[in-house]
Enzyme design. Sequence first.
Site, PDB file in Angstrom:
ATOM      1  N   CYS A  66      -7.074 -26.521  -2.958  1.00  0.00           N
ATOM      2  CA  CYS A  66      -6.535 -25.262  -2.444  1.00  0.00           C
ATOM      3  C   CYS A  66      -5.486 -24.725  -3.406  1.00  0.00           C
ATOM      4  O   CYS A  66      -4.634 -25.469  -3.896  1.00  0.00           O
ATOM      5  CB  CYS A  66      -5.930 -25.493  -1.056  1.00  0.00           C
ATOM      6  SG  CYS A  66      -5.088 -24.049  -0.367  1.00  0.00           S
ATOM      7  N   CYS A  71      -3.452 -27.033   7.367  1.00  0.00           N
ATOM      8  CA  CYS A  71      -2.565 -26.477   6.341  1.00  0.00           C
ATOM      9  C   CYS A  71      -1.162 -26.968   6.645  1.00  0.00           C
ATOM     10  O   CYS A  71      -0.578 -26.602   7.670  1.00  0.00           O
ATOM     11  CB  CYS A  71      -2.622 -24.954   6.334  1.00  0.00           C
ATOM     12  SG  CYS A  71      -1.463 -24.196   5.157  1.00  0.00           S
ATOM     13  N   PHE A  81      14.429   0.028   0.701  1.00  0.00           N
ATOM     14  CA  PHE A  81      13.230  -0.771   0.992  1.00  0.00           C
ATOM     15  C   PHE A  81      13.440  -1.526   2.309  1.00  0.00           C
ATOM     16  O   PHE A  81      13.229  -2.736   2.392  1.00  0.00           O
ATOM     17  CB  PHE A  81      12.919  -1.754  -0.144  1.00  0.00           C
ATOM     18  CG  PHE A  81      12.813  -1.128  -1.502  1.00  0.00           C
ATOM     19  CD1 PHE A  81      11.631  -0.529  -1.916  1.00  0.00           C
ATOM     20  CD2 PHE A  81      13.895  -1.132  -2.367  1.00  0.00           C
ATOM     21  CE1 PHE A  81      11.527   0.043  -3.182  1.00  0.00           C
ATOM     22  CE2 PHE A  81      13.807  -0.561  -3.625  1.00  0.00           C
ATOM     23  CZ  PHE A  81      12.626   0.032  -4.030  1.00  0.00           C
ATOM     24  N   GLU A 104      12.624   3.768   3.349  1.00  0.00           N
ATOM     25  CA  GLU A 104      11.375   3.026   3.158  1.00  0.00           C
ATOM     26  C   GLU A 104      10.258   4.022   2.887  1.00  0.00           C
ATOM     27  O   GLU A 104      10.239   5.114   3.455  1.00  0.00           O
ATOM     28  CB  GLU A 104      11.076   2.204   4.417  1.00  0.00           C
ATOM     29  CG  GLU A 104       9.699   1.645   4.539  1.00  0.00           C
ATOM     30  CD  GLU A 104       9.386   0.604   3.484  1.00  0.00           C
ATOM     31  OE1 GLU A 104       8.251   0.631   2.975  1.00  0.00           O
ATOM     32  OE2 GLU A 104      10.266  -0.221   3.168  1.00  0.00           O
ATOM     33  N   ASP A 157      16.242  -4.560  -1.337  1.00  0.00           N
ATOM     34  CA  ASP A 157      15.259  -5.636  -1.151  1.00  0.00           C
ATOM     35  C   ASP A 157      13.894  -5.122  -1.603  1.00  0.00           C
ATOM     36  O   ASP A 157      13.002  -4.869  -0.791  1.00  0.00           O
ATOM     37  CB  ASP A 157      15.235  -6.069   0.318  1.00  0.00           C
ATOM     38  CG  ASP A 157      14.259  -7.208   0.573  1.00  0.00           C
ATOM     39  OD1 ASP A 157      13.850  -7.867  -0.402  1.00  0.00           O
ATOM     40  OD2 ASP A 157      13.899  -7.433   1.741  1.00  0.00           O
ATOM     41  N   CYS A 196      12.302 -11.035  -5.046  1.00  0.00           N
ATOM     42  CA  CYS A 196      11.179 -11.976  -5.044  1.00  0.00           C
ATOM     43  C   CYS A 196      10.610 -12.145  -6.445  1.00  0.00           C
ATOM     44  O   CYS A 196       9.533 -12.715  -6.614  1.00  0.00           O
ATOM     45  CB  CYS A 196      10.090 -11.514  -4.074  1.00  0.00           C
ATOM     46  SG  CYS A 196       9.418  -9.875  -4.418  1.00  0.00           S
TER      47      CYS A 196
END
EC number: 2.1.1.190
Length: 463
Positions: free
Chosen positions: A96, A178, A317, A341, A389, A415
């Site tokens: 996986c 999982c 955001f 947004e 963000d 991120c």
Amino acid sequence: MKQQAKSRKPQQPEYIFQVETLSHEGRGIAHYGSHPDHPADKHGKKVFIRYALPGETVKAQITHEAKRLEEAEMVALLAEPSANRVEAVCPHYGICGGCSMQHIHPDEQICLKQNVLQSHLQHFAGIQPEQWLEPIRSLQSDYRRRARIGVRYLPKQDRLILGFREHHSNRLTSIHTCSVLDKKLSDSLPELRNLLQSLKGKAHIGHVELAKGDYETSLLVRHIEKLNNADVNQLRQFALHKGWQLYLQPKGPESLRRIDEEQGAMRLHYALNAFDVNFAFSPLDFTQVNATVNEQMVQLACELLQLQQGERVLDLFCGLGNFSLPLARCVGAKGQVVGVEASEEMVQRATDNAKRNNLVQASFFSQDLTKDFSHHSWANQGFDALLIDPPRAGAYEIMQYVPNFGAKRIVYVSCNPATLARDAGVLVQHGYQLKKAAVMDMFTHTEHVESIALFEKIQEIND
């Protein structure tokens, strides 16, 4: 490792390597020349070895050759394992493609991610924070509260595959559990696969999505051809048995509909108890997959901004208000939070969430933040603090407007360490200083690096 992704290809050479360090994505790095069997014409060439750790002696099979580097996969550990090597907890690890670091000790995963962030900040912006905060840690298993799971029917075998893509492949691998998915969702996978296998229209199902709120769970079935009434009824009975909401999506997001709508609207819910706020969301809405890290992240963001009653905050955001509503609690009824947004639907969701929590001091606007927004009234009001963000692409287009906001403090949630570092360099040019930073293990056992950073405006001294 529990399994290997593919059987070894005899035509690909195997060599013994001494692993020196880790790459940013968690692969062992070695060089040709450390063993007498290495080809002389390759001496000094770098090799990235999947599953290998620093300090280990491994046999690896070359899987890809390029001019300056090669890629390989470890096929045997020839000496003592690294102290940072642990046994993967998932039986599908190695096939996986969802997790890439289950063989690395959790503390070492955190250390690697902080090193990645530190390296990017230095390389792209030439800066480091004055203080590194303690990392925000995740549960090691059962942490994901949502997942998109691929479906493929093999007619010659009359077999349905329910699973995730293999590493660097579009091929699905069947999974029956999982380890990082919420346990109740994970435990339901075999039952769900059997259900889908029994449907007449199983060949027309592309994927399913599971999402879990604090109180509800949803099953979304994406199908490319209309399902007959018998199939829909089977899905309905399964959802009723599990106590889940059932959604069908034949086309794009606008085609989403809930089966048995009389049971309620298309909503799930989660709470941030530290701020006494509750959020409603649709199965297709973006929400953070890791509830534990999300709550810690929001708390840290509010602490870093040091908000006072009556202050004004801009949340860019903002999504459905994950940060906006807690920020509104912090500034109180006399303060103001403005959330912006691109998605009109998410703006409406944020507005509804503010109303349901009686946060009249929060208002929301729809705007593509990659385009000029300087003419909008909200952009010219002035703010005490700013929270950003952005998606992986970062917020480069916004950076030129930051001085106009007048914010003394900026929290940037990222991120992607590369775009954070790039944008941080622009903030420094605008007179901000990187005060604090931390990594957040939002996606434990993967190479994804989430981080949070505090920037403060440098006080100008008038002669």
